[in-house]
Design an enzyme around this catalytic site. Structure first.
Site, PDB file in Angstrom:
ATOM      1  N   CYS A   1       5.356  12.064 -43.520  1.00  0.00           N
ATOM      2  CA  CYS A   1       5.597  12.453 -44.906  1.00  0.00           C
ATOM      3  C   CYS A   1       4.316  12.524 -45.722  1.00  0.00           C
ATOM      4  O   CYS A   1       4.357  12.649 -46.935  1.00  0.00           O
ATOM      5  CB  CYS A   1       6.586  11.485 -45.547  1.00  0.00           C
ATOM      6  SG  CYS A   1       6.211   9.764 -45.215  1.00  0.00           S
TER       7      CYS A   1
ATOM      8  N   CYS B   1       7.340   5.478 -45.359  1.00  0.00           N
ATOM      9  CA  CYS B   1       7.636   6.843 -45.791  1.00  0.00           C
ATOM     10  C   CYS B   1       7.726   6.817 -47.313  1.00  0.00           C
ATOM     11  O   CYS B   1       7.668   5.751 -47.925  1.00  0.00           O
ATOM     12  CB  CYS B   1       8.877   7.419 -45.127  1.00  0.00           C
ATOM     13  SG  CYS B   1      10.446   6.681 -45.548  1.00  0.00           S
TER      14      CYS B   1
ATOM     15  N   CYS C   1      -1.740   5.118 -46.092  1.00  0.00           N
ATOM     16  CA  CYS C   1      -1.768   3.660 -46.194  1.00  0.00           C
ATOM     17  C   CYS C   1      -3.192   3.237 -46.525  1.00  0.00           C
ATOM     18  O   CYS C   1      -4.140   3.884 -46.090  1.00  0.00           O
ATOM     19  CB  CYS C   1      -1.395   3.033 -44.854  1.00  0.00           C
ATOM     20  SG  CYS C   1       0.324   3.229 -44.389  1.00  0.00           S
TER      21      CYS C   1
END
Length: 138
Positions: free
Chosen positions: A90, A16, A94
């Site tokens: 959120c 997050c 990645c």
């Protein structure tokens, strides 16, 4: 079942933004419930200064101490080493590596919320973690 090549255990990375609430609670739940069967990490794209005190409080209520944890920076290596990368609703992205499983759990941000609301987030995360654990390390 997903199995890491190096350790023989599946590896999960929770991400997050600040690595101060949702990802810390998720990592703590998985470590607690998996009892050593899963490698667990968490990180954030913009790590906060400390773990959210309300998250620490509500996790302590269920016997899990995250008071010594600290937010960590998300790195490409952390993603590379994980079998499963889970973002916590959120919008974090990645780095994408072939052969990894990517999930996004739409979980409310506990930042600025009181203990009652953070308890609901904690319990939602536990249910998600239990489902994941059943899948990757039954």
């Amino acid at each position: 079942m997903i199995v890491a090549e190096v350790s023989g255990k599946p590896s999960v990375l929770f991400v997050c933004v600040h690595n101060a609430g949702r990802s810390q609670m998720a990592a703590a739940w998985l470590a607690h419930l998996a009892e050593g069967r899963v490698e667990v990490r968490s990180a954030g794209s913009d790590p906060g200064a400390a773990v959210n005190p309300a998250a620490v409080e509500v996790m302590a209520e269920v016997g899990i101490d995250i008071s010594a944890e600290s937010p960590k920076a998300l790195t490409a290596d952390a993603v590379r080493e994980a079998d499963v990368c889970i973002t916590m609703g959120c919008g974090d992205a990645c780095p994408v590596f072939p052969g990894k499983r990517y999930l996004d759990w739409k979980v409310a941000d506990p930042s600025g919320l009181g203990p009652e609301a953070v308890r609901a987030v904690r319990d939602e995360i536990r249910a998600l973690v239990e489902g994941l654990l059943e899948e990757i390390a039954p």
